[in-house]
Motif scaffolding. Structure first.
Motif, PDB file in Angstrom:
ATOM      1  N   ASP A 186     -49.707   3.630  -1.300  1.00 35.87           N
ATOM      2  CA  ASP A 186     -49.683   4.738  -1.075  1.00 35.87           C
ATOM      3  C   ASP A 186     -49.629   5.587   0.209  1.00 35.87           C
ATOM      4  O   ASP A 186     -49.804   4.692   1.340  1.00 35.87           O
ATOM      5  N   VAL A 187     -48.027   5.708   0.108  1.00 37.54           N
ATOM      6  CA  VAL A 187     -47.941   6.654   1.228  1.00 37.54           C
ATOM      7  C   VAL A 187     -48.853   6.847   2.352  1.00 37.54           C
ATOM      8  O   VAL A 187     -48.087   6.534   3.841  1.00 37.54           O
ATOM      9  N   GLU A 188     -49.090   8.408   1.920  1.00 35.05           N
ATOM     10  CA  GLU A 188     -49.917   9.001   2.676  1.00 35.05           C
ATOM     11  C   GLU A 188     -51.342   7.792   3.592  1.00 35.05           C
ATOM     12  O   GLU A 188     -51.696   8.401   5.091  1.00 35.05           O
ATOM     13  N   GLN A 189     -51.748   7.160   2.015  1.00 31.46           N
ATOM     14  CA  GLN A 189     -53.419   7.229   2.656  1.00 31.46           C
ATOM     15  C   GLN A 189     -52.895   6.188   2.781  1.00 31.46           C
ATOM     16  O   GLN A 189     -54.267   5.117   4.080  1.00 31.46           O
ATOM     17  N   GLU A 190     -52.252   5.071   3.217  1.00 31.40           N
ATOM     18  CA  GLU A 190     -51.809   3.483   3.950  1.00 31.40           C
ATOM     19  C   GLU A 190     -51.880   4.269   5.383  1.00 31.40           C
ATOM     20  O   GLU A 190     -52.119   3.374   6.462  1.00 31.40           O
ATOM     21  N   GLN A 191     -51.729   4.780   5.776  1.00 28.99           N
ATOM     22  CA  GLN A 191     -51.179   5.488   7.311  1.00 28.99           C
ATOM     23  C   GLN A 191     -52.877   5.904   7.610  1.00 28.99           C
ATOM     24  O   GLN A 191     -53.254   5.050   8.971  1.00 28.99           O
ATOM     25  N   HIS A 192     -54.373   5.661   7.059  1.00 26.55           N
ATOM     26  CA  HIS A 192     -55.469   5.435   7.619  1.00 26.55           C
ATOM     27  C   HIS A 192     -56.483   3.746   7.636  1.00 26.55           C
ATOM     28  O   HIS A 192     -56.779   4.161   8.135  1.00 26.55           O
ATOM     29  N   VAL A 193     -55.519   3.271   6.802  1.00 26.68           N
ATOM     30  CA  VAL A 193     -56.408   2.097   6.919  1.00 26.68           C
ATOM     31  C   VAL A 193     -55.436   0.656   7.860  1.00 26.68           C
ATOM     32  O   VAL A 193     -55.806   0.382   8.314  1.00 26.68           O
ATOM     33  N   SER A 194     -53.882   1.340   7.964  1.00 25.10           N
ATOM     34  CA  SER A 194     -53.288   0.524   8.439  1.00 25.10           C
ATOM     35  C   SER A 194     -52.014   1.392   9.769  1.00 25.10           C
ATOM     36  O   SER A 194     -51.793   2.382   8.640  1.00 25.10           O
ATOM     37  N   ALA A 195     -51.586   0.585  10.988  1.00 28.15           N
ATOM     38  CA  ALA A 195     -50.854   1.350  11.619  1.00 28.15           C
ATOM     39  C   ALA A 195     -49.893   0.806  11.685  1.00 28.15           C
ATOM     40  O   ALA A 195     -48.682   0.748  12.229  1.00 28.15           O
ATOM     41  N   ILE A 196     -49.181   0.551  10.777  1.00 30.41           N
ATOM     42  CA  ILE A 196     -47.958  -0.165  10.858  1.00 30.41           C
ATOM     43  C   ILE A 196     -46.905   0.512  10.438  1.00 30.41           C
ATOM     44  O   ILE A 196     -46.017   0.020  11.056  1.00 30.41           O
TER      45      ILE A 196
END
Length: 418
Positions: free
Chosen positions: A119-129
């Motif tokens: 999930d493009v938005e939520q992934e940014q909360h668990v990963s800094a990629i």
């Protein structure tokens, strides 16, 4: 009174200039050896602390702290599962994930990869990629049939942003025809919308697609996912936190944490720390026991003084303390010099390493191989105290035997030969 006399005699013997030649060389070598051992040990421990910090803050910023992976059936209503996970203590964030092993093909070139549907938005909360993008944009992953790849994958295939490649996927369970011995791989076209560069093996293995694409590949419904990723407050508590979250989940899941994939790095750091600590403590011990030779020569040189002191009523404890204090002087000086030098060098270790890289024209650590491309450092006061106390303890132990030998001098025998 005894302690004061011991201190006075020890200071007087140290200040005398008679000890020249071989005795002075042995004394100086023991001091230098202790200083070098202490300084290098502080440097090594600081470097290991730096690697441990880099592992926690850098590598684990993109590697999942923990994952809950479905066993047989997919995890249903992932939005609710993610919200429940976020409410658990010590959980910072949660996000859905679908992982598929596959290959990327561009013209006649192939590259095996792990495809992650996120999930493009939520992934940014668990990963800094998303912060490591060097071309394109993370948000472009929302486009249809888009893919983001690592720099190493892009170099291997020779592709850039905007070019189209093919994703080769093994047949899913629903697609397997049991009547056929072999099942052809399925093909999907994808456009490269971004390239990231993190370093190490991740660049060469990891590619990202949107969650909807992953659900389409796995034939999942929009509310179904394969994995729930977790980000926790303390990475070393990830296993415990993941279990707590799993117990609150109404799906059968496997529980994984970062130690399954990256734990060998942490174990390697701890192993190197332990081995180097033992080796350098032995170096300090060897340098400390040079004090034995120095004190034995001092005792032989001062036999007449010891005999006179005994005839005047000096106790054995006073004589023993005199030579212990004399021997401790080398340990104190060496430890002080080594502690100061080691701490200063450790505080500036990263800058020193970068200067050496620019001077030699070569990288000490390659970002393509290691998870960092610089030499990290973190000075821990507890390590300095441990090193200093260890050096002083070894020095004290080394002084005991020569000082005890001094108490066994026979006044009658020594004075009778004068």
């Amino acid at each position: 009174m005894a302690k004061s006399l011991s201190y006075f005699l020890a200071r007087r013997y140290i200040s005398q200039k008679k000890n020249t030649g071989f005795a002075s060389f042995i004394s100086a070598s023991s001091t230098i050896g202790i200083a070098l051992g202490v300084a290098i040990l502080i440097l090594v421990l600081s470097a290991m602390n730096g690697f441990e910090r880099a592992l926690a803050q850098h590598l684990l910023s993109v590697v999942p702290h923990a994952e809950l992976v479905s066993v047989n059936e997919p995890i249903n209503y992932w939005q609710q599962q993610v919200n429940n996970a976020k409410q658990q203590p010590n959980v910072v964030a949660a996000a859905p994930l679908i992982k598929v092993q596959g290959m990327l093909q561009y013209k006649d070139k192939l590259k095996g990869i792990e495809l992650s549907g996120v999930d493009v938005e939520q992934e940014q909360h668990v990963s800094a990629i998303s912060t490591y993008m060097v071309a394109g944009d993370w948000q472009h992953l929302l486009k249809e049939n888009s893919i983001i790849i690592g720099q190493a994958i892009a170099d291997k295939l020779g592709v850039s942003v905007g070019e189209q490649l093919q994703i080769l996927l093994p047949p899913m369970r629903q697609e397997v025809d049991v009547k056929r011995q072999f099942n052809a791989m399925s093909k999907r076209n994808a456009t490269v919308v971004g390239i990231y560069k993190f370093g190490g093996e991740i660049d060469a293995q990891q590619a990202f697609i949107s969650l909807s694409q992953g659900q389409d590949i796995m034939h999942y419904e929009p509310h179904q996912v394969q994995t729930i990723r977790l980000a926790v407050e303390q990475v070393f508590d990830a296993a415990k936190v993941a279990k707590q979250v799993a117990y609150k989940t109404d799906a059968y899941v496997y529980i994984y944490d970062w130690t399954y994939s990256q734990g060998h790095l942490y174990n390697d750091i701890q192993l190197v720390r332990m081995v180097m600590f033992i080796v350098l403590v032995l170096v300090i011990a060897v340098a400390s026991f040079n004090i034995v030779s120095t004190l034995i020569m001092a005792v032989n040189d001062k036999k007449s003084d010891i005999a006179i002191l005994k005839t005047m009523g000096a106790r054995s404890r006073t004589i023993m303390m005199t030579f212990i204090l004399q021997g401790l002087r080398n340990g104190l000086v060496g430890t002080l010099i080594g502690g100061v030098v080691g701490t200063v060098l450790a505080l500036n270790l990263t800058d020193i390493a970068r200067f050496l890289e620019s001077f030699l024209g070569a990288k000490l650590l390659s970002g393509d191989v290691y998870f960092v491309d610089y030499l990290p450092t973190e000075v821990n006061s507890a390590d300095i105290y441990l090193t200093v106390c260890t050096a002083l303890l070894l020095t004290l132990v080394a002084t005991v035997y020569p000082a005890w030998r001094a108490t066994k001098v026979d006044p009658a025998q020594v004075l009778g030969q004068v």
